[in-house]
Write a protein that holds these residues in place. Structure first.
Motif, PDB file in Angstrom:
ATOM      1  N   UNK A 138      -3.685   6.847  -1.371  1.00 52.47           N
ATOM      2  CA  UNK A 138      -2.684   5.462  -1.394  1.00 52.47           C
ATOM      3  C   UNK A 138      -3.257   4.693  -2.558  1.00 52.47           C
ATOM      4  N   UNK A 139      -2.141   4.024  -3.060  1.00 48.91           N
ATOM      5  CA  UNK A 139      -2.219   3.245  -4.036  1.00 48.91           C
ATOM      6  C   UNK A 139      -1.974   1.846  -3.631  1.00 48.91           C
ATOM      7  N   UNK A 140      -3.191   0.875  -3.898  1.00 44.59           N
ATOM      8  CA  UNK A 140      -3.086  -0.481  -3.445  1.00 44.59           C
ATOM      9  C   UNK A 140      -2.294  -1.398  -4.506  1.00 44.59           C
ATOM     10  N   UNK A 141      -1.124  -1.773  -4.281  1.00 42.34           N
ATOM     11  CA  UNK A 141      -0.706  -2.810  -5.229  1.00 42.34           C
ATOM     12  C   UNK A 141      -0.611  -4.196  -4.908  1.00 42.34           C
ATOM     13  N   UNK A 142      -0.908  -4.445  -3.817  1.00 43.80           N
ATOM     14  CA  UNK A 142      -0.958  -5.901  -3.235  1.00 43.80           C
ATOM     15  C   UNK A 142      -2.467  -6.827  -3.657  1.00 43.80           C
ATOM     16  N   UNK A 143      -2.046  -7.810  -4.400  1.00 42.97           N
ATOM     17  CA  UNK A 143      -3.180  -8.600  -4.879  1.00 42.97           C
ATOM     18  C   UNK A 143      -4.252  -9.064  -3.662  1.00 42.97           C
ATOM     19  N   UNK A 144      -3.768  -9.267  -2.529  1.00 43.35           N
ATOM     20  CA  UNK A 144      -4.557  -9.769  -1.172  1.00 43.35           C
ATOM     21  C   UNK A 144      -5.251  -8.360  -0.637  1.00 43.35           C
ATOM     22  N   UNK A 145      -4.633  -7.522  -0.697  1.00 42.44           N
ATOM     23  CA  UNK A 145      -5.049  -6.104  -0.196  1.00 42.44           C
ATOM     24  C   UNK A 145      -5.979  -5.383  -1.000  1.00 42.44           C
ATOM     25  N   UNK A 161       0.731  -1.048   0.023  1.00 37.59           N
ATOM     26  CA  UNK A 161      -0.089   0.061  -0.149  1.00 37.59           C
ATOM     27  C   UNK A 161       0.931   1.176   0.204  1.00 37.59           C
ATOM     28  N   UNK A 162       0.965   2.111  -1.057  1.00 37.57           N
ATOM     29  CA  UNK A 162       1.936   2.806  -1.504  1.00 37.57           C
ATOM     30  C   UNK A 162       1.354   4.348  -1.189  1.00 37.57           C
ATOM     31  N   UNK A 163       1.777   5.121  -0.425  1.00 36.13           N
ATOM     32  CA  UNK A 163       1.159   6.768  -0.433  1.00 36.13           C
ATOM     33  C   UNK A 163       1.659   7.528  -1.647  1.00 36.13           C
ATOM     34  N   UNK A 164       0.778   8.040  -2.260  1.00 39.48           N
ATOM     35  CA  UNK A 164       1.151   8.733  -3.455  1.00 39.48           C
ATOM     36  C   UNK A 164       0.418  10.046  -3.523  1.00 39.48           C
ATOM     37  N   UNK A 165       1.067  10.733  -4.569  1.00 36.83           N
ATOM     38  CA  UNK A 165       0.529  12.242  -4.584  1.00 36.83           C
ATOM     39  C   UNK A 165      -0.229  12.421  -6.275  1.00 36.83           C
ATOM     40  N   UNK A 166      -1.640  12.903  -6.260  1.00 36.64           N
ATOM     41  CA  UNK A 166      -2.186  13.311  -7.287  1.00 36.64           C
ATOM     42  C   UNK A 166      -1.905  14.627  -7.701  1.00 36.64           C
ATOM     43  N   UNK A 167      -2.116  15.083  -8.948  1.00 33.97           N
ATOM     44  CA  UNK A 167      -1.890  16.372  -9.528  1.00 33.97           C
ATOM     45  C   UNK A 167      -2.223  17.331  -8.178  1.00 33.97           C
TER      46      UNK A 167
END
Length: 411
Positions: free
Chosen positions: A47-54, A35-41
């Motif tokens: 948060x960007x959820x990259x994990x398959x289970x998550x 689960x990655x903290x990201x910044x939009x425009x």
């Protein structure tokens, strides 16, 4: 005792995500986990959820991770001219942002209308539209298969399914592609789609026919004309661009990967395999907004606050090493990817089937008509549209032996 600060949030519009998303997702996962903290425009946090289970957890729990954008805790800081307002809007009347029983009611009506589509008629009409597009390019011996084929075919077929007249198709193509390419700065394309759908719904209310709009109007669920207009306008856009990119990305794979070369010389089994591989490795819908936490919770070791926005990292989850220990096992019949989503808001099954028929039939017709097709540029020079959300080619220039047009007309 000193502690190591958390890595800084990742700008979601960074160049690496555009040029090499597979590497970008690997680096994000290594630095931040699933689960990655990201910044939009505008440096808007998410948060960007990259994990398959998550991702399975988020999409499978609509009470905790809601589709209701009213929950967002950032609205006070979002300007009216924020570039992503077309994607994340506070009050959207379409099915995409309904929840609970309201969503189930409208989704059931849409599914019933799509399930009634005759698959033979769908394939036949797709073949005819594909032939029409190929007639326009086949005498030249050169073409851009993205701009002149992939980005034109799905919307023409979907417009016919909904009940539009054939002469409405080109205008809808231009409007949707202007929106997709970011050229719709004055929102004229969005207004054309909405007004065109409003006219169609009114016409079918007065005179029903055998089409999706008429079936939705006759459904006992009793949705209003306005609800149907907004739902179908959203579905037209949601059905067109991902299917267009599915066609373009599949053709790119088949023209650049020797495993699929046989399909360019009369074989057809490889088309389905290439299309399925694209859904795992190069899916058109890379990241989707969004879900909003209805209360404080934890996900992938992260504290998620009530009202936080979570983006669904579909491609990141597809490549999660925790579930993909052997990438070679993904071709063939494995369809456990996230490319169509999951849970209550996943792409409806009949819509998936329609998209697959359009893409597979269109590719088949193209390869039948232009059997010696080849890339006109080095594969490494092919570029993608700069978007962290969609993954599609800017163009796919090819050469082939010129042939006469069929000069067929639509019945």
């Amino acid at each position: 005792m000193s502690t190591t600060p958390d890595p800084a949030p990742v700008p979601l519009n960074g160049p690496l995500l555009h040029s090499d998303p597979a590497r970008a997702y690997r680096e994000m996962r290594r630095e931040h986990g699933s689960v990655v903290p990201v910044l939009l425009d505008g440096d808007v946090p998410a948060w960007l959820v990259l994990g398959y289970r998550e991702l399975h957890q988020v999409t499978g729990d609509p009470a905790l991770f809601s589709r209701d954008p009213e929950l967002w805790n950032q609205w006070d800081d979002i300007p009216e001219d924020w570039p992503l307002r077309a994607m994340i809007s506070r009050r959207q009347p379409s099915i995409m942002h309904t929840v609970g029983e309201e969503h189930h009611r409208r989704a059931a009506m849409l599914v019933a209308a799509l399930e009634a589509v005759n698959p033979f008629d769908l394939r036949t009409r797709t073949e005819r539209f594909a032939d029409e597009l190929i007639d326009a390019i086949c005498p030249r011996g050169t073409a851009d298969l993205v701009g002149e084929f992939a980005m034109r075919l799905p919307v023409r077929v979907l417009a016919w399914l909904f009940g539009f007249d054939d002469e409405d198709g080109p205008g809808l193509v231009t409007a949707l592609n202007d929106i997709a390419d970011g050229r719709d700065h004055d929102r004229s394309g969005q207004m054309l789609l909405l007004t065109s759908m409003t006219r169609l719904v009114a016409a079918r209310r007065a005179e029903p026919a055998d089409d999706v709009v008429s079936r939705m109007l006759a459904d006992p669920a009793g949705c209003t004309d306005e609800e149907i207009v907004h739902d179908l306008t959203v579905m037209l856009g949601a059905g067109h661009l991902p299917t267009a990119d599915w066609i373009g990305n599949s053709l790119r794979l088949m023209l650049t990967d020797n495993r699929f070369a046989a399909s360019l010389f009369g074989g057809r089994n490889s088309i389905a395999e290439a299309m399925n591989e694209v859904l795992w490795e190069d899916t058109p819908n890379q990241n989707v907004a969004g879900r909003w936490a209805s209360r404080d919770t934890r996900l992938g070791g992260r504290l998620i606050r009530a009202g936080d926005l979570l983006l669904l990292g579909l491609q990141g989850a597809n490549s999660d090493p925790q579930v993909r220990t052997d990438g070679s096992a993904l071709t063939g019949g494995n369809h456990a990817h996230f490319s169509f989503g999951h849970g209550d808001h996943r792409c409806p099954f009949p819509a998936q089937e329609i998209a697959e028929v359009i893409a597979r039939t269109g590719i088949g017709v193209l390869l039948d008509r232009l059997p010696d097709i080849d890339l006109a540029v080095p594969a490494a020079s092919l570029t993608r549209r700069p978007s962290p959300f969609m993954r599609g080619l800017s163009e796919l220039p090819v050469t082939f032996t010129p042939t006469p047009a069929l000069n067929g007309t639509l019945a």
